[in-house]
Write a protein that holds these residues in place. Sequence first.
Motif, mmCIF file in Angstrom:
data_model
loop_
_atom_site.group_PDB
_atom_site.id
_atom_site.type_symbol
_atom_site.label_atom_id
_atom_site.label_comp_id
_atom_site.label_asym_id
_atom_site.label_seq_id
_atom_site.Cartn_x
_atom_site.Cartn_y
_atom_site.Cartn_z
ATOM 1 N N LYS A 349 0.853 -1.187 0.000
ATOM 2 C CA LYS A 349 0.000 0.000 0.000
ATOM 3 C C LYS A 349 0.893 1.243 0.000
ATOM 4 C CE LYS A 349 -3.836 -2.231 2.420
ATOM 5 N NZ LYS A 349 -4.636 -2.359 1.200
ATOM 6 N N ARG A 350 0.348 2.339 -0.494
ATOM 7 C CA ARG A 350 1.133 3.574 -0.563
ATOM 8 C C ARG A 350 0.186 4.771 -0.458
ATOM 9 N NH1 ARG A 350 3.141 1.145 -5.927
ATOM 10 N NH2 ARG A 350 2.234 -0.598 -4.780
ATOM 11 N N SER A 351 0.746 5.929 -0.177
ATOM 12 C CA SER A 351 -0.050 7.144 -0.085
ATOM 13 C C SER A 351 -0.502 7.577 -1.472
ATOM 14 C CB SER A 351 0.764 8.267 0.555
ATOM 15 O OG SER A 351 1.806 8.678 -0.332
ATOM 16 N N ARG A 352 -1.515 8.439 -1.536
ATOM 17 C CA ARG A 352 -1.971 8.952 -2.830
ATOM 18 C C ARG A 352 -0.874 9.771 -3.495
ATOM 19 N NH1 ARG A 352 -7.063 8.169 -4.128
ATOM 20 N NH2 ARG A 352 -7.056 9.820 -5.704
ATOM 21 N N GLU A 353 -0.103 10.488 -2.699
ATOM 22 C CA GLU A 353 1.003 11.269 -3.249
ATOM 23 C C GLU A 353 2.016 10.360 -3.934
ATOM 24 O OE1 GLU A 353 4.150 14.704 -1.758
ATOM 25 O OE2 GLU A 353 3.525 13.127 -0.369
ATOM 26 N N ALA A 354 2.379 9.268 -3.259
ATOM 27 C CA ALA A 354 3.354 8.340 -3.831
ATOM 28 C C ALA A 354 2.781 7.635 -5.057
ATOM 29 C CB ALA A 354 3.778 7.316 -2.783
ATOM 30 N N ALA A 355 1.493 7.271 -4.997
ATOM 31 C CA ALA A 355 0.861 6.610 -6.139
ATOM 32 C C ALA A 355 0.832 7.519 -7.356
ATOM 33 C CB ALA A 355 -0.555 6.180 -5.758
ATOM 34 N N LEU A 356 0.462 8.763 -7.156
ATOM 35 C CA LEU A 356 0.406 9.700 -8.268
ATOM 36 C C LEU A 356 1.793 9.933 -8.853
ATOM 37 C CD1 LEU A 356 -1.595 11.448 -9.855
ATOM 38 C CD2 LEU A 356 -1.103 13.321 -8.277
ATOM 39 N N ASP A 357 2.803 9.864 -8.002
ATOM 40 C CA ASP A 357 4.173 10.054 -8.472
ATOM 41 C C ASP A 357 4.628 8.915 -9.373
ATOM 42 O OD1 ASP A 357 6.542 11.689 -8.438
ATOM 43 O OD2 ASP A 357 7.501 10.118 -7.254
ATOM 44 N N GLN A 358 3.993 7.753 -9.258
ATOM 45 C CA GLN A 358 4.366 6.594 -10.064
ATOM 46 C C GLN A 358 3.630 6.532 -11.394
ATOM 47 O OE1 GLN A 358 4.205 3.572 -6.489
ATOM 48 N NE2 GLN A 358 5.433 2.643 -8.136
ATOM 49 N N LEU A 359 2.924 7.600 -11.740
ATOM 50 C CA LEU A 359 2.134 7.598 -12.966
ATOM 51 C C LEU A 359 2.541 8.721 -13.907
ATOM 52 C CD1 LEU A 359 -1.428 6.952 -11.474
ATOM 53 C CD2 LEU A 359 0.054 5.290 -12.613
ATOM 54 N N ALA A 360 2.299 8.502 -15.171
ATOM 55 C CA ALA A 360 2.426 9.515 -16.213
ATOM 56 C C ALA A 360 1.387 9.158 -17.272
ATOM 57 C CB ALA A 360 3.840 9.533 -16.790
ATOM 58 N N ILE A 361 1.249 9.956 -18.303
ATOM 59 C CA ILE A 361 0.241 9.694 -19.340
ATOM 60 C C ILE A 361 0.858 9.821 -20.731
ATOM 61 C CG2 ILE A 361 -1.744 10.349 -17.948
ATOM 62 C CD1 ILE A 361 -1.704 13.093 -19.276
ATOM 63 N N SER A 362 0.244 9.118 -21.678
ATOM 64 C CA SER A 362 0.766 9.129 -23.053
ATOM 65 C C SER A 362 -0.331 8.705 -24.020
ATOM 66 C CB SER A 362 1.953 8.168 -23.182
ATOM 67 O OG SER A 362 1.500 6.819 -23.153
ATOM 68 N N THR A 363 0.025 8.691 -25.298
ATOM 69 C CA THR A 363 -0.819 8.041 -26.294
ATOM 70 C C THR A 363 -0.742 6.536 -26.072
ATOM 71 O OG1 THR A 363 1.077 7.995 -27.809
ATOM 72 C CG2 THR A 363 -0.489 9.820 -28.043
ATOM 73 N N GLN A 364 -1.735 5.810 -26.572
ATOM 74 C CA GLN A 364 -1.743 4.366 -26.359
ATOM 75 C C GLN A 364 -0.729 3.669 -27.253
ATOM 76 O OE1 GLN A 364 -3.598 4.560 -29.233
ATOM 77 N NE2 GLN A 364 -3.275 2.511 -30.022
ATOM 78 N N CYS A 365 -0.436 4.227 -28.396
ATOM 79 C CA CYS A 365 0.555 3.650 -29.307
ATOM 80 C C CYS A 365 1.067 4.770 -30.195
ATOM 81 C CB CYS A 365 -0.069 2.522 -30.138
ATOM 82 S SG CYS A 365 1.154 1.423 -30.926
ATOM 83 N N GLY A 366 1.852 4.427 -31.195
ATOM 84 C CA GLY A 366 2.329 5.433 -32.127
ATOM 85 C C GLY A 366 1.233 5.842 -33.100
#
Length: 401
Positions: A349-366
């Motif tokens: 388990k982790r804090s919401r701050e730590a969880a959000l830090d482990q994420l980023a966003i992108s396109t699904q493919c090229g």
Amino acid sequence: MTSLTTLKRPPRASHVGSLLRPKYLFDKRKALRAGECQLEDLKPLEDDAIKHVLKLQQDAGIKAVTDGEMRREIFYEGVFDKLGGLAYIPDRPIATFKAYIPRFKVMHDAGVEDAPTYFCNGKLKRTQPFYVEDFKYLKSLVPPEDVKFIKITMCSPSWFHQRHGSDLTYDLSVYKNDDEYFDDMGKAYREEIKELYELGCRHIQIDDPTFCYFCHDNMITDMGKAGVDYHALLDTYIRAINVVTADRPDDLIISVHMCRGNFKGGVHFSEGGYGRIALKLFNNLDVDAYYLEYDTERAGDFSPLMHLPLGKVVVLGLVTTKDPKLELIEELKARVYLAVDVLCGGVPKRSREAALDQLAISTQCGFASVWEGNPVTEEDERRKLSLLVETAKQIWPNETA
């Protein structure tokens, strides 16, 4: 608990790698296919196209830039065609392709007699660079302080092995087993990565459609009928990448993008959530970040993210490259926060701050894994990249995207 400074993370907003070819390059590639010009005739147009797509990315606010794969006909070009020990076979009998692989099952069922591929008939070795010259050119176009943001994409070492399996990929007088084959393959990749790193490259993305095949229920069923242990083969492909990433520098990010297929017109080949592979993939695969396709229901829900350990990053591929419809920022943000919820309840388990830090966003493919590209326009492409950046700014307001 993971701190906010220990993660080797791609920028908060990025794209997977390939971009639409400008019309002048598209038309020239079409002329090449028709036999109306030579391959070398494309180079000056490719140079201009790289400048064009670089500006497109910069204008959209994308930090982790690529050359859009402008010099490639298809995403895996530039590795296997340059490796010593591989022979190109333009018309290998379809019987040597594994029918349980979704795309080849279609070919088998359609009565296709042969298809192009490679066969290993000698010891694998890097006799020439894969993408060093490509990196040098893109490096010449950005300020010195931005060189570290250039991302180089390269195909997974398992790409041709999954077509033919352990029995028909290599000459058994050359390699006795898969470990020997992938050890030499991995050595060649490491030599490429070392040279790229010495030139300033700090992000390598391995494109791997093979892992998502293991999410496809029909393939798992057909593998069982063929007597193939999918657990063992999955372990083999994880090890193949781990050989590539071994002993990498501490400041080099290596990510893996798992694709469900992005062929002509954006056609996909596999479906199914990541649940079957998540535990092994997140814990046994030695990479820093995972680019996961999450643009449609065929990718399943976020529940497999519960297996993500501390110290690694998932880049959520929420924006599709297969459809011009523009996603809504509020919906993208809501999905990111759903992923946060899963991570908070994961192991550990982790804090919401730590969880959000482990994420980023992108396109699904090229946008163009093959040179013909997906059914979107350059303006669609530009709007989607800008959308990613704006969404990231709203989710992570204290950071640059």
